[in-house]
Design an enzyme around this catalytic site. Sequence first.
Site, short mmCIF file in Angstrom:
data_model
loop_
_atom_site.label_atom_id
_atom_site.label_comp_id
_atom_site.label_asym_id
_atom_site.label_seq_id
_atom_site.Cartn_x
_atom_site.Cartn_y
_atom_site.Cartn_z
CE LYS A 84 -56.59 121.54 -25.87
NZ LYS A 84 -55.72 120.38 -25.55
N GLY B 79 -49.75 117.51 -23.28
CA GLY B 79 -50.26 116.14 -23.17
C GLY B 79 -49.33 115.15 -23.84
CG ASP C 280 -53.27 121.41 -27.47
OD1 ASP C 280 -52.84 120.43 -26.84
OD2 ASP C 280 -53.59 122.49 -26.92
CD GLU D 82 -54.08 122.30 -23.48
OE1 GLU D 82 -53.33 121.33 -23.66
OE2 GLU D 82 -55.23 122.18 -23.04
CE LYS E 23 -57.46 110.82 -25.54
NZ LYS E 23 -56.45 111.82 -25.73
C1 5RP Z 1 -54.10 119.10 -21.52
C2 5RP Z 1 -54.93 118.66 -22.66
C3 5RP Z 1 -54.42 117.52 -23.47
O1 5RP Z 1 -54.21 117.95 -24.77
C4 5RP Z 1 -55.42 116.41 -23.41
O2 5RP Z 1 -55.61 116.05 -22.05
C5 5RP Z 1 -54.98 115.18 -24.22
O3 5RP Z 1 -53.85 114.61 -23.64
P1 5RP Z 1 -53.24 113.23 -24.16
O4 5RP Z 1 -52.72 113.48 -25.54
O5 5RP Z 1 -52.17 112.91 -23.15
O6 5RP Z 1 -54.35 112.21 -24.14
O7 5RP Z 1 -55.98 119.19 -22.94
O8 5RP Z 1 -54.75 120.07 -20.75
#
Ligand code: 5RP
Length: 237
Positions: free
Chosen positions: A103, A34, A90, A112, A130
């Site tokens: 996620k 991400g 992550d 992940e 978030k």
């Molecule tokens: C990918 C994920 C990412 O970690 C999640 O979508 C967050 O992404 P971003 O930091 O771009 O907002 O789970 O599968």
Amino acid sequence: MAEGQDPSTVMKQQVGKAAADLVKSGSIVGLGTGSTAAFMIQFLGEKLKSGELTDIKGIPTSFQGSVLAKQYGIPLTTLDEVDHIDIAIDGADEVDPHKNLIKGGGAAHTQEKIVDCLAEQFIVVVDGSKIVDKLGTTFLLPVEVVPMAITPVMRKIQQLGGMPTLRMGVKKAGPVVTDNGNLIVDVKYEGGIDDPAGLEQTLNNIPGVVENGLFVGVTDKVLIGEIKDGMPIVREM
Ligand code: 5RP
């Protein structure tokens, strides 16, 4: 914050850097997926290059992660070659007050979950947008499905009270195909998800489901990037 900078990007950068600072020399590091995790990978690479950090090995959670790691000079390894992961970092799409997550916004949640759950320390990096009171209220729940089972799996999810939609590609005709060659269904739960632990198990028990994006009871630390009085800050949840 400098004029013209996008606040969301600045928050992601700051929290990515704060997480990279937690990595110690000699560590095996799970590299998340991400836009926020991408900044963490970039900072890890810069710390290796400057010599501030030595002898780390990364385990990517996606094709994106492995491309970025190579770009920033982070040596990679695999789960076949190591017997532990020291730390995984992550992003997430939603974080609730119990540090449970949704996620899979990047369709990478299966790899992940494997890597993040194996890590001795699992650090989540997000911007303030978030954080939610209840999972499933701002983001649909991603579920990875074997292609030949897509119709019965969507029917079963609907019977169980979810509203599934097949995720379609952007600048690509047809559905999103994951790094594992599967499809993604995004599921809406009216009023949010009441029992994340129960739903995680229920969905994974449907034949044809590979993995869903609920991460329950696995997060050790959540770092949140925010803008306060015009300045980017990082706080721990
Ligand atoms: C990918 C994920 C990412 O970690 C999640 O979508 C967050 O992404 P971003 O930091 O771009 O907002 O789970 O599968």
